[in-house]
Write a protein that holds these residues in place. Structure first.
Motif, mmCIF file in Angstrom:
data_model
loop_
_atom_site.group_PDB
_atom_site.id
_atom_site.type_symbol
_atom_site.label_atom_id
_atom_site.label_comp_id
_atom_site.label_asym_id
_atom_site.label_seq_id
_atom_site.Cartn_x
_atom_site.Cartn_y
_atom_site.Cartn_z
ATOM 1 N N TYR A 15 1.460 -5.067 0.245
ATOM 2 C CA TYR A 15 0.400 -4.767 1.214
ATOM 3 C C TYR A 15 -0.399 -6.034 1.498
ATOM 4 O O TYR A 15 -0.421 -6.963 0.674
ATOM 5 N N ASP A 17 -3.343 -6.792 1.197
ATOM 6 C CA ASP A 17 -4.323 -7.208 0.178
ATOM 7 C C ASP A 17 -3.661 -7.782 -1.068
ATOM 8 O O ASP A 17 -4.338 -8.097 -2.047
ATOM 9 N N GLN A 19 -1.265 -6.197 -2.936
ATOM 10 C CA GLN A 19 -0.688 -5.180 -3.826
ATOM 11 C C GLN A 19 0.821 -5.061 -3.582
ATOM 12 O O GLN A 19 1.257 -4.728 -2.477
ATOM 13 N N ALA A 21 3.912 -3.096 -3.738
ATOM 14 C CA ALA A 21 4.166 -1.659 -3.896
ATOM 15 C C ALA A 21 5.638 -1.331 -4.144
ATOM 16 O O ALA A 21 5.948 -0.323 -4.773
ATOM 17 N N GLY A 40 5.310 9.241 -10.176
ATOM 18 C CA GLY A 40 3.878 9.495 -10.354
ATOM 19 C C GLY A 40 3.041 8.950 -9.202
ATOM 20 O O GLY A 40 3.557 8.285 -8.294
ATOM 21 N N ASN A 41 1.744 9.213 -9.251
ATOM 22 C CA ASN A 41 0.830 8.700 -8.221
ATOM 23 C C ASN A 41 0.914 7.175 -8.200
ATOM 24 O O ASN A 41 0.897 6.533 -9.246
ATOM 25 N N GLY A 42 1.041 6.627 -6.983
ATOM 26 C CA GLY A 42 1.076 5.175 -6.844
ATOM 27 C C GLY A 42 2.431 4.553 -7.125
ATOM 28 O O GLY A 42 2.566 3.326 -7.134
ATOM 29 N N ALA A 43 3.467 5.398 -7.317
ATOM 30 C CA ALA A 43 4.798 4.861 -7.655
ATOM 31 C C ALA A 43 5.458 4.159 -6.472
ATOM 32 O O ALA A 43 6.396 3.389 -6.642
ATOM 33 N N GLY A 44 5.008 4.480 -5.241
ATOM 34 C CA GLY A 44 5.574 3.816 -4.066
ATOM 35 C C GLY A 44 6.312 4.747 -3.115
ATOM 36 O O GLY A 44 6.950 4.283 -2.166
ATOM 37 N N LYS A 45 6.208 6.051 -3.339
ATOM 38 C CA LYS A 45 6.958 7.020 -2.520
ATOM 39 C C LYS A 45 6.575 6.921 -1.040
ATOM 40 O O LYS A 45 7.436 6.803 -0.172
ATOM 41 N N SER A 46 5.267 7.000 -0.757
ATOM 42 C CA SER A 46 4.836 6.970 0.649
ATOM 43 C C SER A 46 5.165 5.621 1.278
ATOM 44 O O SER A 46 5.594 5.550 2.435
ATOM 45 N N THR A 47 4.969 4.557 0.509
ATOM 46 C CA THR A 47 5.276 3.216 1.034
ATOM 47 C C THR A 47 6.746 3.127 1.421
ATOM 48 O O THR A 47 7.084 2.607 2.495
ATOM 49 N N GLN A 91 1.983 11.963 4.812
ATOM 50 C CA GLN A 91 1.399 12.673 3.665
ATOM 51 C C GLN A 91 0.100 13.367 4.082
ATOM 52 O O GLN A 91 -0.164 14.486 3.674
ATOM 53 N N GLU A 169 5.386 14.792 0.864
ATOM 54 C CA GLU A 169 4.677 15.885 0.190
ATOM 55 C C GLU A 169 4.497 17.112 1.086
ATOM 56 O O GLU A 169 3.371 17.562 1.318
ATOM 57 N N HIS A 198 5.869 16.013 -5.443
ATOM 58 C CA HIS A 198 5.586 16.254 -6.860
ATOM 59 C C HIS A 198 6.058 17.659 -7.258
ATOM 60 O O HIS A 198 5.865 18.069 -8.392
#
Ligand SMILES: Nc1ncnc2c1ncn2[C@@H]1O[C@H](COP(=O)(O)OP(=O)(O)OP(=O)(O)O)[C@@H](O)[C@H]1O
Ligand SMILES: [Mg+2]
Length: 239
Positions: A15, A17, A19, A21, A40-47, A91, A169, A198
């Protein structure tokens, strides 16, 4: 041998900034597969999903749809053609719904594809009926409940009859009846599907293959029967 429908090669994404991902993902999806992306949350699925129709462009590596690489430099018409083939449900439905009424919102995609207002409205009504949301047609999207918004957002993508349906999701926030209806609906669709979720019960009931992400890395890729019974893997990946 025929080309895979979607080919993800050494895909990394950072990203703006800083990050990081996604780290060097490699996988293919063939026509007709229903692939879950879990992690898990932040694992990169949406990215990851945002790369499948060019909302995000890779920092390194590439994504191909039917042999066509999605790049920053590709002509606008080619990117639009990819977006017609690969329909993405975000999402957060609020990222997708913006017209004054539900019907106009769902008809927006077909209109954008060049359909007449009458044909676009017919596609929209059919898609709303398919998801059981035709009674919401005249309502303003921003006044709907979370679950209603989600079903309308799904209708908005179905109205364009994409070849590949990418859902982030889709069952989040749905009541048990709506969730059940969604699973039956997705099960009955002919399209190739890629679903970040999830909802492991939905994965078990719907998907033919599971990709597991952990901190932007592909930790596993296999059939639901093997992945969902691997307690060590799931625990390691925050599931
Ligand atoms: N716009 C952004 N700017 C910077 N970093 C971001 C941005 N969006 C996501 N990230 C970071 O990228 C990583 C992957 O996020 P992503 O949203 O893809 O995760 P996810 O697997 O979809 O999580 P969730 O299950 O919570 O939806 C996380 O570390 C997240 O903090
Ligand atoms: Mg996400």
């Amino acid at each position: 041998m025929s080309l895979p429908l979607i080919q993800v090669c050494a895909l990394s994404y950072r990203y703006p900034d800083g990050q990081q991902a996604l780290h060097g993902l490699d996988f293919c999806v063939d026509s007709g597969e229903c692939v879950a992306v879990i992690g898990g949350n932040g694992a990169g699925k949406s990215t990851l999903l945002l790369h499948l129709n060019g909302v995000l462009m890779p920092s390194a590596g590439h994504v191909e749809v039917d042999g066509v690489s999605i790049t920053q430099a590709m002509p606008r018409a080619s990117l639009q053609a990819i977006r017609r083939r690969v329909g993405l449900v975000f999402q957060d439905p609020d990222d997708q719904l913006f017209m004054p009424t539900v019907l106009e919102d769902v008809a927006f995609g077909p209109m954008n594809m060049g359909y007449s207002a009458t044909a676009a409205t017919a596609c929209a009504l059919q898609a709303l009926t398919t998801v059981g949301a035709d009674h919401l047609a005249s309502r303003p999207p921003y006044r709907l409940s979370g679950g209603q918004k989600r079903m309308v957002a799904i209708a908005g993508v179905l109205a364009m009859s994409p070849q590949v349906l990418v859902l982030d999701e889709p069952s989040a926030g749905l009541d048990p009846a709506a969730r059940r209806r969604l699973i039956v609906l997705l099960h009955g669709l002919g399209q190739t599907q890629i679903i970040a979720t999830h909802d492991l019960d939905m994965v078990q009931n719907l998907c033919t293959r599971v990709l597991v992400l952990r901190q932007g890395i592909l930790a596993a890729d296999g059939p639901p029967g093997a992945i969902l019974t691997d307690a060590h893997l799931l625990g390691h990946c925050g599931l």
